[in-house]
Design an enzyme around this catalytic site. Sequence first.
Site, PDB file in Angstrom:
ATOM      1  CG  ASP A 192      -1.891 -19.975   0.699  1.00  0.00           C
ATOM      2  OD1 ASP A 192      -1.915 -20.295   1.450  1.00  0.00           O
ATOM      3  OD2 ASP A 192      -1.506 -20.722  -0.275  1.00  0.00           O
TER       4      ASP A 192
ATOM      5  CE  LYS B 256       1.099 -17.500  -1.610  1.00  0.00           C
ATOM      6  NZ  LYS B 256      -0.084 -18.696  -2.150  1.00  0.00           N
TER       7      LYS B 256
ATOM      8  CG  ASP C 113     -12.293  -6.341   6.967  1.00  0.00           C
ATOM      9  OD1 ASP C 113     -11.692  -5.524   7.929  1.00  0.00           O
ATOM     10  OD2 ASP C 113     -12.227  -5.407   5.775  1.00  0.00           O
TER      11      ASP C 113
ATOM     12  CE1 TYR D 291      -2.811  -3.050   0.069  1.00  0.00           C
ATOM     13  CE2 TYR D 291      -3.444  -2.593   1.963  1.00  0.00           C
ATOM     14  CZ  TYR D 291      -3.809  -3.118   1.342  1.00  0.00           C
ATOM     15  OH  TYR D 291      -4.961  -4.338   1.421  1.00  0.00           O
TER      16      TYR D 291
ATOM     17  CG  ASP E 147      -7.014  -4.199   4.566  1.00  0.00           C
ATOM     18  OD1 ASP E 147      -8.021  -3.709   4.683  1.00  0.00           O
ATOM     19  OD2 ASP E 147      -6.741  -3.410   3.235  1.00  0.00           O
TER      20      ASP E 147
END
Length: 361
Positions: free
Chosen positions: A227, A195, A255, A146, A251
Amino acid sequence: MKLNIVCIPGDGIGPEIVKQAKGALDRVASVYGHEITYKDILMGGASIDVHGVPLTEEAIADAKAADAVLMGSIGGDTTKSPWYKLPPDKRPEAGLLKIRKALNLFANLRPAVLYEELADACPLRGEVRRGGFDMLIMRELTGGLYFGERRTVTENGVRKAVDTLTYSEDEIRRIAVKGFEIARKRRQKVTSVDKANVLDSSRLWRAVVEEVAKDYPDVALEHMLVDNCAMQLVKDPAQFDVILTENMFGDILSDEASMVTGSIGMLASASLNDTKFGLYEPSHGSAPDIAGMDIANPIATILSASMMLRYSFDLDKEADAVDRAVKAVLKEGYRTGDIMSDGCTQVGCSEMGRLIAERIS
Ligand code: NAD
């Protein structure tokens, strides 16, 4: 102990819920013999109405001078409020980005807790949610994808977009240290999510987390691919204590974790810098649809105040007392409208705050 707290009541339900969190803190102060001074500052729409900008330099200076900041929520109805006719850098949310940057808040903490009494709100099947769960997602907030260089170009008539994901070892080390420190105050387990089978930034992440782990032999460390973590959160959420991860993964996972609790009005959060300083706020927004009606759920904000006691002031006993009081009120069957179920007693925001404060001992 002297606690110097800046409050940002903000917009919508913000002032109502912050008032209840202050009530809980005041009760802690009187039971445990602390002295709290509060200073309110304006941010978001409330600041735009008075100063024409969502956050003034004076307000930032006040926040910097405090030991910690307790925030309600900012923003209004994005379709109707005149605040959203302003250019993006003058809108309420710009104040939030500005204060996070000014205070160098790089670590975001979001607990996701399923209370036994609210288990019906959880979308997971009974055998999956078992005896509930209590995890904390620690997300790096100021680096990664980001904040990397980005551009869109056209090459040979074909549009191409590039985003860059960069992490330095220092950025990884400081969030890893926070993660392990916080795990020490909990169940001493860190799941570092990356990852590493694909990304270089993840391989560095994993290597640095391993190095930091050497200083915390009392904390168990495991690595998990992002994942797999997304699957495990809905398969067996009780396995997690602290999930430590980079910006974008955090992020998305935070959620997902919030959703599996089923109760947005219950979820606290904190953003910390490399000192004990932090900004504490509920995970939900300013709920303009119910502002001023005394029906908002103040629990997320009260639990944010509890996180402040634990992480900024190291007052773990006091934080435990607040958490216990919240559980006691739920056990006694009191509910605000958003978490109401059959056979319970519905109360408003101020009554819920009063009941919780009364049970802090
Ligand atoms: P929201 O979280 O404010 O509301 C979503 C729904 O949940 C609404 O129906 C609301 O009534 C309900 N709700 C939220 N908190 C509740 C509580 N404590 N008790 C009972 N019900 C509650 O999200 P939104 O409607 O998308 O956003 C409203 C405003 O909040 C927007 O301006 C948005 O930008 C802002 N916002 C601010 C922050 C922040 O300050 N950190 C975070 C998210 C959204």
